[in-house]
Design an enzyme around this catalytic site. Sequence first.
Site: not given
Length: 540
Positions: A241, A299-300, A423
Amino acid sequence: MGQSHSKGNSGPGDSLQSYPSFSRSDTKESLRSLRGSIRSKIRSSDSPRGSTAGLSDDKSDAASVKSTTSRRSSTNQSVQSPDDTPSQPDAPEPPPSPSLSSSLKRGHKDVNAMQQSGEVDHVSDVPPTGAAPTGPSTQKVGESILIKRENQLNPILDFIMNAPLETSGSPGMGMGALKSIDLDDMISRLLDAGYSTKVTKTVCLKNAEIMAICSAARELFLSQPALLELSAPVKIVGDVHGQYTDLIRLFEMCGFPPASNYLFLGDYVDRGKQSLETILLLLCYKLKYPENFFLLRGNHECANVTRVYGFYDECKRRCNIKIWKTFIDTFNCLPIAATVAGKIFCVHGGLSPSLSHMDDIRGIARPTDVPDYGLLNDLLWSDPADMEEDWEPNERGVSYCFGKKVIMNFLQRHDFDLVCRAHMVVEDGYEFYQDRILVTVFSAPNYCGEFDNWGAIMSVSGELLCSFELLKPLDSTALKNHIKKGRKERNSMLSSPVSPPLLRFVVAKEDHNLFVQHRRDACGLFLAYPSLVTSWGISR
């Protein structure tokens, strides 16, 4: 899956931009619709479809491919968003992921107690030495861990393969011109930017270089299967992230490529302050070491999600919207899942009721956006949960939660011993689910400056012994001090006079970006006792 915050000790300056804290209100839009929970947070004028419409007439943009089947089909081509997208509030809400584990309520584990119980064999600021039962690795540095099979199922959309890869009109920076020397220079500049501890207004690479990296990575991803089959040893990394300095700490602790083989489980961008540097360094390493360094899709890595949760804004602010579109094209080509030694199934999110055979994953046609429903959506979004039912709607508002019975049946059917996924924020960086049949790995310590969580990396040895290496949560001041120390060691190594034979070795190390692997402010945690290995059945 608890929702309480950790006992963070960082100040408000450590948190990302102006994103508020997580709350369950983020995910109550619908039962299983990805775009249902995302669209309400996007202004109609700023939707991914609207943002890219005026950029190019090139119809090869995979993010705009129309679905040829119903919305509830398990096909993985994208479904176009409607034009009447609801308005987005001025301050974007936090993402519906990652979910927060119940461990965040309990606090960190007592490492001493874990040692006494036998679960932790080694805790130190230096790598395990002596009698630590890691076992010698017979693999040579740089030796491929990708298992290749003839006539392997790997569907690629023909119109994408026949379309020219865009390089922003720079003839000297096409994919064929992206040579090893170019990658070495780009990696060096990216590392210099990380060790500077400063977040600059612009990126250290030119836009043409970024386009060339993405184009080359796109073709490389499509040349490898959607379901990667890897051999051990390998280090498995969870969510990053955009926490770029923590990514550098990770490489300092575990070894810069190709000293170690890596499998990343996705979620490279959003939330962190340096998503661009993070994804660019990872793509460069993938291009430099294509069969030792692997990136799965999270998913990002999706147009709609990045548009809301930071990466789109960072690209627009530091580069331009076309760069964001190019990254989305690249994300649409990422592989989906991986197996390690045929015994560990690795994926970003979790399992799917649409998954009955591994060929279902191999058959996912790329490039593809993330659909509203179906196999790909579930693999990136689903979560394990303590529940009686096999499947139930996920409280994220997307995909499902699955129970122990689903995991046990999956492992038995496919002859796996462990599911490894990411996740979800977990307090200690890793967390096992019932009887060690599934493990969650999260690799972004002090996530967003709001959680006092550790980051973890799961190492799988050549003998399939599993260990965890932990990154200590550091606030912004401690993180800067750590990186400054690493910069001094790096500069000292690069500038120190050496004899000719050693000089050749150091040059080779510089070529592979193998810098001193110091583990200051990091903890090596080793799990390797016979009962654990026997219970998993992870053995040759």
